[in-house]
Design an enzyme around this catalytic site. Structure first.
Site, PDB file in Angstrom:
ATOM      1  N   LYS A   1       0.859  -1.190   0.000  1.00 16.15           N
ATOM      2  CA  LYS A   1       0.000   0.000   0.000  1.00 16.15           C
ATOM      3  C   LYS A   1       0.895   1.241   0.000  1.00 16.15           C
ATOM      4  O   LYS A   1       1.410   1.655   1.031  1.00 16.15           O
ATOM      5  CB  LYS A   1      -0.929   0.045   1.214  1.00 16.15           C
TER       6      LYS A   1
ATOM      7  N   GLU B   1      10.420   1.695  10.098  1.00 13.23           N
ATOM      8  CA  GLU B   1      11.407   2.740   9.776  1.00 13.23           C
ATOM      9  C   GLU B   1      10.678   4.059   9.977  1.00 13.23           C
ATOM     10  O   GLU B   1       9.818   4.429   9.157  1.00 13.23           O
ATOM     11  CB  GLU B   1      11.853   2.614   8.317  1.00 13.23           C
TER      12      GLU B   1
ATOM     13  N   CYS C   1      14.191  11.030   5.941  1.00 16.16           N
ATOM     14  CA  CYS C   1      14.159  10.608   7.340  1.00 16.16           C
ATOM     15  C   CYS C   1      15.493  10.877   8.029  1.00 16.16           C
ATOM     16  O   CYS C   1      15.534  11.208   9.199  1.00 16.16           O
ATOM     17  CB  CYS C   1      13.804   9.136   7.420  1.00 16.16           C
TER      18      CYS C   1
ATOM     19  N   GLU D   1      10.378  16.672  14.095  1.00 16.03           N
ATOM     20  CA  GLU D   1      10.766  16.414  12.707  1.00 16.03           C
ATOM     21  C   GLU D   1       9.968  17.346  11.791  1.00 16.03           C
ATOM     22  O   GLU D   1       8.739  17.258  11.736  1.00 16.03           O
ATOM     23  CB  GLU D   1      10.481  14.959  12.339  1.00 16.03           C
TER      24      GLU D   1
END
Ligand code: NAD
Length: 487
Positions: free
Chosen positions: A179, A254, A289, A387
């Protein structure tokens, strides 16, 4: 622009399937704000269908039972076809994500091919162990595929991040339901088609699209799915863990990061440090990331490094049309994401960090934002704690080793870190003390297919890439044989 404008249906059992409810959503080119095409929105019935097909492919189909060398052959063919179609994939990825073609063509696609070649090589080298014998028996272990793996992936490097999961999973004999993120689904479909052409049996790689909170969640709670392999935000990882608890879903994550890049006064080369510091928050518009979004600079070299850094950002990171080969900075993924990043820039100003570059957006169509540098930030500010996932750097001066290591670790994340020094023992002491899955010494963002990648703390668990990734997609079985009396 060479992109097939027809709507994308779901890809299930090696075939294109109309979504049960007949619904489609639009995918937008973030550089032009125009619709590229429409994409099927899966509903509950489609998830059921995909899981049923994947279960059948795993429980009764040829793929998990194939001789490993035959699996290797199929993966090698996939790698070859991908290498032949680099231009198509690069174009599709650039139009769907806004990532400059200079990066998709020259970095992402070569790396994607490398991923498949690498795991093709592993397919027939997944060894297990013979156990130490007891007086009356002996045992051995074997590594078996986990089963039906649902892969839920993000929008920032859609193809590479998906293949990092798909390649080792297939090499080990698993069956996949992928997905992709709704903002960037196109290369996933294109790749599934390629896999069919390469001879991957029907039902082994299925692609379904739709919102995370419906389609993604339905996969997470489904008892027919054995494992969730997820890359995305830490907050989503938490939800997946909660939702997967009922079926004790195997998960590997992750997740996000807020990585420190530390430049000591004895760095070997301040020019290189500046180049990599700029790259660390500008590449892919900072939507990475492992972004080195906290730059710690030893006070005695602060002014010199800042000067070099600002030159590098201005000279190396040119904003433009992502399809132009010289463009280095494209648009952010969406209007809403740009607004969120701008919110952080406003917050940084309010918190008292010194805005020394950017903070605004260029006068052009598309979701662009200029690379932004805050100097004299502190590690307590929101811009240094959360972040941002955009081209925003917080520069934090420091004056001692222990102090900077403590600050580097003072975060809920632990994905990556950089350390710049000529002092060998200082470099290795830092590497030992920093709680992060990857520590780069005198470089930043060095990714290598053989090097495991993943997070400490709330940046996730499990390691992708390298031999480690095979652990994520295999179960260990122990077989013990009793020989009877002591021979
Ligand atoms: P996201 O978490 O919003 O979405 C990722 C995927 O999860 C999408 O496919 C989405 O549809 C799906 N999803 C959302 N809610 C869900 C739910 N409740 N259940 C199941 N699926 C759900 O992340 P994003 O915005 O697409 O990606 C950016 C994030 O990914 C950043 O935090 C970034 O750091 C992280 N990331 C991590 C790595 C790594 O290797 N550690 C690599 C790339 C990106």
């Amino acid at each position: 622009m060479g992109i097939d404008p027809r709507p994308r249906k779901l890809f299930i059992d090696g075939d294109w399937v109309e979504p049960a409810l007949g619904r489609y959503f639009k995918t937008i080119n973030p550089a032009t704000e125009e619709v590229i095409t429409e994409v099927a929105e899966a509903g509950a019935a489609d998830v059921e269908r995909a899981v049923k097909i994947a279960r059948r492919a795993f429980d009764h189909g040829p793929w998990p039972r194939l001789a490993p060398s035959k699996r290797r052959g199929v993966l090698e063919t996939m790698a070859r076809l991908l290498a032949e179609r680099v231009e198509d994939f690069a174009l599709l990825e650039t139009i769907d994500t806004g990532k400059p073609i200079s990066q998709t063509r020259n970095r992402d696609l070569p790396f994607a091919c490398e991923i498949f070649r690498y795991y093709a090589g592993w397919a027939d080298k997944i060894y297990a162990t013979a156990l130490p014998p007891s007086p009356t028996g002996f045992g051995y272990t074997q590594r078996e595929p986990v089963g039906v793996v649902a892969m839920i992936t993000p929008w920032n490097s859609p193809l590479v991040l998906s293949l990092m999961k798909i390649a080792p999973a297939l090499a080990a004999g698993n069956v996949v339901i992928h997905k992709p993120a709704s903002w960037t689904p196109l290369t996933a479909f294109h790749f599934a088609q390629l896999a069919s052409e390469a001879g991957l049996p029907e039902g082994v790689l299925n692609v379904i699209t739709g919102p995370g909170h419906t389609v993604g969640r339905a996969l997470v709670v489904h008892p027919g799915v054995d494992k969730i392999s997820f890359t995305g935000e830490t907050a989503t990882g938490r939800e997946i863990m909660r939702d997967g608890a009922e079926t004790l879903k195997r998960v590997s994550f992750e997740l996000g990061g807020k990585s420190p890049n530390i430049v000591f006064a004895d760095a070997p080369d301040l020019d290189a440090a500046a180049t990599f510091a700029a790259r660390g928050f500008c590449v892919n518009q900072g939507q990475i990331c492992w972004a080195g979004s906290r730059l710690f600079v030893e006070a005695s070299i602060h002014d010199r490094l800042m000067e070099k850094l600002l030159v590098r950002v201005k000279e190396d990171w040119k904003i433009g049309d992502p399809l132009e080969p010289e463009t280095q900075v494209g648009p952010l993924i969406s209007r809403s994401h740009r607004e969120q990043v701008q919110g952080y820039i406003d917050e940084g100003k309010k918190e008292g960090a010194r805005l020394v570059l950017g903070g605004d957006r260029p006068d052009r169509k598309g979701y662009y934002l200029n690379p932004t540098v805050f100097d004299r930030a502190t590690n307590q500010m929101r811009i240094a704690r959360e972040e941002i996932f955009g081209p925003v750097l917080s520069v934090i001066p420091f004056s001692g080793f222990d102090e900077v290591i403590a600050q580097a670790n003072d975060t809920c994340y632990g994905l990556a870190a950089g350390v710049w020094t000529t002092d060998l023992s200082k470099a290795h002491r830092a590497a030992r003390l920093i709680k992060a899955g990857s520590v780069w010494i005198n470089t930043y963002g060095a990714l290598n297919i053989a090097a495991p990648f993943g997070g400490f703390k709330q940046s996730g668990f499990g390691r992708e890439m390298g031999q480690e990734a095979l652990q994520l997609f295999t179960e260990v079985k122990t077989v013990w044989v009793e020989l009877g009396e002591n021979p």
